[in-house]
Scaffold this active site. Structure first.
Site, PDB file in Angstrom:
ATOM      1  N   ARG A 145      -2.627  -2.094  -3.306  1.00  0.00           N
ATOM      2  CA  ARG A 145      -3.836  -1.312  -3.112  1.00  0.00           C
ATOM      3  C   ARG A 145      -3.777  -0.155  -4.102  1.00  0.00           C
ATOM      4  NH1 ARG A 145      -5.486   1.727   2.460  1.00  0.00           N
ATOM      5  NH2 ARG A 145      -7.527   2.416   1.799  1.00  0.00           N
ATOM      6  N   GLU A 165      -6.884  -5.188   5.419  1.00  0.00           N
ATOM      7  CA  GLU A 165      -6.854  -4.902   3.978  1.00  0.00           C
ATOM      8  C   GLU A 165      -5.724  -5.665   3.293  1.00  0.00           C
ATOM      9  OE1 GLU A 165      -6.912  -1.010   5.629  1.00  0.00           O
ATOM     10  OE2 GLU A 165      -8.038  -0.249   3.916  1.00  0.00           O
ATOM     11  N   HIS A 222     -12.313   2.816   0.598  1.00  0.00           N
ATOM     12  CA  HIS A 222     -12.127   1.850   1.698  1.00  0.00           C
ATOM     13  C   HIS A 222     -12.714   0.480   1.335  1.00  0.00           C
ATOM     14  CE1 HIS A 222     -11.726   5.322   4.782  1.00  0.00           C
ATOM     15  NE2 HIS A 222     -10.526   4.813   4.541  1.00  0.00           N
ATOM     16  N   ARG A 249      -8.973  15.484   7.339  1.00  0.00           N
ATOM     17  CA  ARG A 249      -9.865  15.843   6.225  1.00  0.00           C
ATOM     18  C   ARG A 249     -11.218  16.299   6.764  1.00  0.00           C
ATOM     19  NH1 ARG A 249      -9.241  10.312   3.029  1.00  0.00           N
ATOM     20  NH2 ARG A 249      -7.445   9.845   4.319  1.00  0.00           N
ATOM     21  N   ASN A 301       0.874  -1.164   0.000  1.00  0.00           N
ATOM     22  CA  ASN A 301       0.000   0.000   0.000  1.00  0.00           C
ATOM     23  C   ASN A 301       0.917   1.221   0.000  1.00  0.00           C
ATOM     24  OD1 ASN A 301      -1.818   2.021   0.497  1.00  0.00           O
ATOM     25  ND2 ASN A 301      -2.572   1.184   2.438  1.00  0.00           N
TER      26      ASN A 301
END
Ligand code: ADP
Length: 394
Positions: free
Chosen positions: A92, A378, A180, A240, A8
């Site tokens: 990813r 993940e 996600h 964010r 990732n």
């Protein structure tokens, strides 16, 4: 032995995991770690499957070390003796656009198509693709698989993909995608193992980490999600802003003379928990701080999760389950408790003792909605996709 790696790659960090697989059982984790502070003073830390420190390295003068240099280090056998045996790497990749609904073996055509999606995810996609190209240069025969964060939401109902803007813009790709997805896919898969009844029902999954979003799932499929065109939409996050009146952006640009780059920096890097508290983007730090500003930031975070969850409950026509995952969702009992209290009208009754110990099921038996914690993975999802694709390609 088949060894596969999950990567990732972001702008300043590369997270990785290494697995071995015999083709029958679930891939077994060999090591997991990350290289962070790339471009400043890179630092690599890797742990084995039991959490023991396996390898640690710092490059205090490594300002000029590129992702390419550091990836080479990752696969030279220092981090784990089996790393040089890796036969495939899964990545990813944040954006698969409308075209890619499933993981894909990497080739020139795919990379060209993914390059064209960079403007839709300028902060992530270029780094994801750079890592693929770097490995291509280092090991041209290595099989690589792109796994997309958008793919899980690909088949959301059309209504959930639309903004209320002219159709022509939707047709040009200005629509809601959702992110996600690898985390949600893993949670859906795991939920089917631990609670098949819930997995077949209507569940909101809350991925609450530095990045945060919710996914409304029906029977393990995404029907709505809080992130939209970019990973800026929806919940308030570490840095964010999440959902924001677009008029604020116009005001910043037109009345406050900020340029586009300054607005981007404000909304991606200086807002969220950090912006509201003025202290930190990290939930643990804020909990320990105790100041009114930190307290308000935590409260706003929980309020925003509950508010968006109400919207997703409407998309689902009610909910049977609520699942917490990622750093805050898996570990922060107080935040979970605040969210569930705000959602009590939907039927989330929390068992505070189970909640305090991060138990797998944290709702009371009398609760109309089952509330669970499902730790996400993940990297394992990427490894599973990679093994399945290279198996098919062999
Ligand atoms: P990322 O999106 O970078 O993968 P994570 O899923 O690791 O983020 O989540 C990071 C967030 O989780 C931070 O706000 C951090 O404070 C919080 N967190 C991580 N571990 C704990 C813990 N043990 N207790 C409370 N909060 C935690």
């Amino acid at each position: 032995m088949t060894a596969v790696a999950s990567l990732n790659a972001g702008s300043s960090s590369i997270k990785f995991a290494l697995y071995t697989a015999d083709g029958v059982a679930e891939p077994a984790l060999l090591s997991r770690g990350k290289i962070e502070k790339i471009g400043i003073a890179p630092r690599l830390v890797a742990h084995d499957a039991g959490g023991e420190l396996l390898h640690e390295r710092e490059w205090p003068d490594g300002r000029d070390l590129t992702h390419d240099d550091l990836l080479e280090d990752l696969f030279n056998g220092d981090v784990h003796p089996d790393a040089s045996q890796v036969s495939a790497v899964g990545h990813r990749v944040v954006h698969g656009g409308i075209a890619f609904a499933a993981p894909h073996l990497v080739d020139e055509t795919l990379l060209d198509a993914l390059d064209r999606l960079c403007p839709l995810a300028p902060l992530h996609q270029p780094h994801n693709l750079a890592a693929i190209r770097a490995l291509w240069r280092l090991a041209p025969k290595l099989k690589q698989v792109a796994c997309f964060d958008t793919a899980f939401h690909h088949d959301m109902p059309t209504l959930a993909t639309r903004f209320a803007i002219p159709r022509a813009l939707h047709d040009q790709g200005i629509r809601r995608y959702g992110f996600h997805g690898l985390s949600y896919e893993y949670v859906a898969r795991r939920l089917a193992e631990v609670d098949p009844v819930l997995a077949s029902g209507r569940t909101i999954v809350a991925h609450l980490g530095n990045g945060a979003s919710l996914c409304a799932m029906h029977g393990g499929k995404s029907v709505d999600t809080t992130m939209g065109f970019t990973a800026l939409d929806g919940l308030m996050m570490g840095t964010r802003c999440g959902n924001l009146d677009p008029g604020v952006v116009l005001h910043l640009l037109m009345q406050m003379d900020m340029d586009a780059a300054a607005v981007e920096d404000l909304l991606y890097h200086r807002s969220g928990l950090l912006g509201v508290s003025g202290i930190s983007s990290d939930m643990r730090t804020l909990s320990a701080d105790g100041s009114p500003e930190a307290e308000e930031a935590i409260d706003l975070f929980a309020w925003r999760v509950a508010r968006e969850a109400g919207a997703l409950a409407s998309s689902l026509g009610g909910i049977d389950g609520f699942v917490f995952t990622a750093g805050i969702g898996e570990n922060h009992a107080e935040v979970r408790s605040r969210i569930c209290q705000r959602l009590a009208w939907l039927g989330t009754e929390i068992d505070e003792i189970a909640n305090a110990s991060d138990a797998p099921r944290i709702s009371l038996p009398s609760s109309a909605v089952t509330v669970r914690i499902v730790p996400t993975d993940e990297e394992l999802m990427i490894a599973l996709h990679t093994l399945s694709l290279i198996g098919e390609a062999a």
